[in-house]
Design an enzyme around this catalytic site. Structure first.
Site, PDB file in Angstrom:
ATOM      1  CD  GLU A  71      -1.934   1.656   2.763  1.00 23.44           C
ATOM      2  OE1 GLU A  71      -1.632   2.836   3.052  1.00 23.44           O
ATOM      3  OE2 GLU A  71      -2.317   0.819   3.612  1.00 23.44           O
ATOM      4  CD  GLU A 148       1.992   3.021   9.311  1.00 24.62           C
ATOM      5  OE1 GLU A 148       2.634   2.913   8.252  1.00 24.62           O
ATOM      6  OE2 GLU A 148       0.754   2.946   9.377  1.00 24.62           O
TER       7      GLU A 148
END
Lengths: 455, 440
Positions: A71, A148
């Site tokens: 993604e 992240e």
């Protein structure tokens, strides 16, 4: 004043937002791409979302997190649109854009003025087939993903507890693995893993295009044909259907992390919707979540936070709409001087009361009234309406199930609530995860490179 | 999980036209309250917000925490309704409500169906909460314990530790830098809450925002219903000015987390600042523009050093903060800090290019319709326009104001207002302190 811990009322909120599916139009292109259009002419704005039926549950051990990594890579350029250009073009058009990955699916979206829909379609259809995945870009982006993970999970005690909970509750089903992937797998991942994922799953016949806003369905279908229609379909691998082996006893797990307050999560295995018209239990569970935690005066907050003051925060949640199995989750933070054991006991007492005495007609009606009102409120957000359609399509139920499910919720009876509660809230069905807070100065230093499992 | 960062459009939330804009009606209610109303019958629902100058910026210097607790207890018991009755009555009709408080503004909002039964019931409860809260003693004791628990927990979280240290470093003793301590909460008495409420929740300083499916006549009646019995008010409505120039400082605070949390900043701009538009548009280029800003490009896109990096101005009644923020693993924290500082320094010294300015304007102008595409967003604009005394044409003028910004204005404003050599820097989870963390 309610400091809500959780927003896992997602399930209820989602159903809550169910309209009659007026102004929803569907068409499937020759290459298998399903197009769903929701007309809403309140503002000159349009939302485009492309949903791929591929999420972390489709991954293999050793490359967990690859759905989400891909993604990220989807913003790294094609032959026609070099790295960074996608975002620049959308920004210049006044648009907002992003993407998200879950266990069940991966979705990409743009929100912009209605006149910019062709631009959004050109860009999105281009990267459906022409992604250029370079090692150079991959090597930078995998670091971003690791950051992240550190931010969302490794340094967030509650997130760590919930990751461990899932890995404990699910032994075989791929919901065992975190969507963002284990750090060890991220460290080992190669650009070729992302490339393989892209080639396997990114195809028009594995995607749904949702367009909502100030558009005409026929115009959208024509645009979709023009931009997406020529992308060739390709064969998809067989999807492995996992069925989690039956749990044979309560599971308990503890996570130590720097924090002050302990925290407990109790998760019961539960079914999700498979046959929207024929199922009963998932709708009952949605209502149960509302009875327990649907408003500030609902049972859990009233009893545990306000009256007994055993917890400073408490919550309950259940999501009936997933590709895989579900869980009914209860959670709480003990108040000063109370323990996670006290909170667990108080939560269990609430479940026992529910099973023994049932619920009043008034409580049930209150939950249904909230569902009905949320139906109307959801129409204030074009994005949310598109989200709901996309999610239902991506998990295989289809947007036409939405009004059916709403009706089923309104049909739930007090007798069903009691019976379902008795069946689901059993110890053999339960995983309990606890945060054991560590003082900051003694806390184990995180070494994420070593943190590949948490059980 | 959002893989990509959600841009911090803090300024843009407040900012907002060749596009059709909502027709704002404005009047003063007999109670003295200012009313802002947009009539819209597309959806059978009504949104209401009632705003007061009652945020934490109005706390007495020796009583931090009172403003927030007073706001937080408005729904926890009224003369006619217990806290449980408030929750039940709202839930019975599917209405949603929330308290809100920032350093300037505090109040309550309600969303309800517009059909008479639901609307009347929701507004009756809202009228009670706003005009007849009783701050019950037993509830206060419980809520104090919950707030204290939350404060103690926050004192262990790197992002909270960083925010608190940043507030102190940028604002000193000004209330914009105020963070209530456990001892402050412990000493709060019911009489403090009542006194604050009576002084700051008066009708003459109230701003009522109404958006949705009612007529003008109904809106007038509702505004009066919600404000006629408010307390006398009379408390301060202006917050003291912020000391604008600060000494450069750098604090490294130990923490066992895997990432360092870095904040850099200084006092920024007030809501009515004449440099507002040049700084807003300029900040889009520096660190406000999602994936296309310079900070994002240097730190994330080119080097993969962080998932999130941003800058913003927080325009308040007085000068709110200018802030740059990022998180990165400890081992590379110093490199990321150096890059962030260099990016800022170069931005201020050399300014923006015409192409960058055009790209910023394209985004902000073309994206204008997205700012007003829902009742919820319009309600917030009504509150902000009313509370900060912005012109009723604010939304109509917005696009022209953005388009009028020049390269010279952006560069001039940044040079005058942003001083990279005089900034506060906070690093929580600093590299050389790994392992012996003790954060306070």
């Amino acid at each position: 004043m309610r400091l809500r811990l959780l927003t896992i009322l997602g399930g209820l909120a989602m159903l809550a937002a169910v309209p009659a599916q007026a102004e929803v139009f569907e068409k499937t292109l020759g290459n298998g791409l399903k197009v769903v259009v929701k007309e809403d002419h309140r503002a000159p704005v349009v939302v485009q979302q492309v949903w791929y039926r591929a999420g972390s549950m489709d991954e293999q051990s050793g490359t967990t997190g690859v759905a989400h990594v891909l993604e990220h890579m989807m913003f790294k350029g094609t032959k026609q649109v070099p790295a960074g250009a996608f975002s620049r073009l959308i920004a210049a058009a006044g648009g907002r854009e992003n993407a998200f990955t879950t266990a069940d699916y991966t979705a990409y979206f743009q929100i912009l003025h209605r006149s910019k829909l062709p631009l959004a379609m050109r860009l999105e259809s281009d990267r459906m087939q022409n992604l250029q995945l370079s090692k150079q870009e991959f090597d930078k982006e995998i670091k971003v993903v690791m950051e992240e993970r550190r931010m969302r999970t490794d340094d967030d005690p509650h997130a760590l507890v919930n990751e461990t909970l899932m890995a404990t509750a699910y032994q075989e089903h791929p919901y065992h693995h975190p969507v963002i992937g284990w750090m060890d797998d991220l460290l080992a991942m190669r650009d070729s893993d992302a490339q393989e994922w892209y080639q396997t799953w990114y195809a028009p016949n594995n995607a749904v295009l949702v367009v909502a806003g100030d558009v005409r369905a026929q115009e959208v279908f024509a645009l979709a044909q023009r931009y997406y229609g020529k992308i060739p379909r390709h064969s998809l691998p067989m999807r492995r259907m996992y069925s989690e082996p039956p749990q044979a006893g309560i599971k308990r797990v503890t996570v130590k992390a720097p924090a002050r307050l302990p925290y407990v999560v109790m998760a019961y295995h539960a079914p999700t919707v498979r046959d929207p018209a024929g199922d009963e239990v998932p709708y009952v569970l949605e209502v149960l979540a509302g009875i327990l935690d649907g408003n500030d005066s609902a049972r859990l907050n009233k009893a545990l936070v306000r009256e007994q003051q055993v917890a400073s925060e408490v919550g309950a949640g259940y999501d009936s709409t997933e590709r895989g199995p579900g869980m009914f989750v209860l959670e709480g933070t003990p108040s000063e001087g109370k323990s996670v054991g006290d909170v667990e006991a108080a939560l269990r007492a609430q479940l026992a009361t529910l099973i023994e005495k049932g619920v009043s007609a008034e409580e049930l009606q209150r939950v249904k009234a909230q569902v009905t009102a949320n139906e109307v409120y959801k129409r204030d957000s074009v994005f949310y309406q598109a989200m709901q359609i996309g999610q239902m399509e991506a998990i295989g139920l289809g947007d036409q199930a939405i009004p059916v499910m709403l009706k089923k919720i309104q049909d739930v009876t007090p007798q069903q609530l009691q019976a379902v509660a008795r069946d689901i809230f059993r110890d053999d069905n339960l995983t309990v995860a606890v945060l054991d807070p560590q003082p900051l100065k003694d806390a184990p230093k995180h070494n994420p490179e070593m943190m590949n499992h948490v059980r | 999980m959002f893989a990509r960062i959600i841009a911090l459009f803090l300024l843009s939330t407040f900012a907002a036209t060749a596009w059709a804009t909502p027709k704002i009606q404005h009047w003063q209610s007999a109670s003295g309250a200012q009313v802002y109303f947009v009539e819209d019958h597309d959806l059978p629902m009504l949104d209401v917000a009632v705003n007061f100058p009652a945020g934490s910026g109005f706390d007495a210097a020796d009583k931090p925490g009172v403003a927030e607790l007073a706001n937080g207890m408005l729904d926890l018991g009224t003369e006619a309704l217990s806290e449980d009755e408030v929750g039940r009555r709202m839930a019975d009709i599917g209405a949603q409500y929330s308290n809100f408080a920032d350093p300037d503004r505090a109040g309550m909002s309600v969303r309800t169906l517009s059909s008479a039964r639901e609307r009347d019931a929701a507004l009756a409860v809202l009228a009670q909460m706003l005009q007849h809260p009783v701050f019950p003693e037993s509830v206060l004791q419980r809520e104090k314990a919950r707030v204290i628990a939350a404060l103690q927990e926050a004192a262990t979280r790197p992002e909270s530790i960083a925010a608190k240290a940043f507030g102190k470093a940028v604002f000193g003793t000004h209330p914009y830098g105020e963070y209530a301590e456990v001892a402050d909460i412990e000493k709060i008495q019911r009489s403090d809450l009542e006194a604050f409420y009576r002084a700051h929740y008066g009708a003459r300083s109230a701003v009522v925002a109404l958006m949705g499916d009612i007529t003008r006549a109904q809106a007038e009646a509702i505004a009066q219903q919600l404000t006629a019995s408010l307390p006398p008010g009379g408390g301060a409505t202006q917050i003291a000015p912020v000391q604008m120039s600060i000494q450069p400082s750098e604090q490294r605070i130990a923490h066992p987390a895997s990432q360092s949390h870095i904040l850099i900043g200084a006092p920024g701009i007030a809501r009515n600042d004449p440099d507002y538009f040049p700084l807003y548009v300029g900040n889009y280029i520096l660190g406000g523009g999602g994936f296309v800003s310079r900070l994002m490009n240097e730190i994330r896109e080119k080097r993969g050093l962080a998932y999130s990096v941003y800058s913003y101005f927080m325009p308040m009644q007085q000068a709110g903060a200018f802030q740059i923020g990022l998180q990165t693993k400890k081992e590379q924290a110093d490199e990321a800090l150096r890059l962030a500082r260099e990016t800022l320094r170069e931005f201020v010294e050399k300014g923006v290019t015409p192409a960058e300015l055009q790209a910023a304007k394209d985004n902000i102008v073309n994206g204008f319709p997205l700012r007003i595409d829902s009742n919820r967003k319009i309600l917030e604009y009504l509150s902000v326009i009313g509370f900060y005394g912005l012109p009723l044409t604010y939304l109509d003028d917005f696009v022209a104001r953005v388009n009028a910004v020049t390269v010279a204005q952006v560069n001039g404003a940044f040079k005058r207002r942003v001083h990279p050599e005089a900034m506060a820097t906070i690093m929580v989870g600093a590299p050389e302190m790994t392992g012996n963390g003790s954060a306070k």
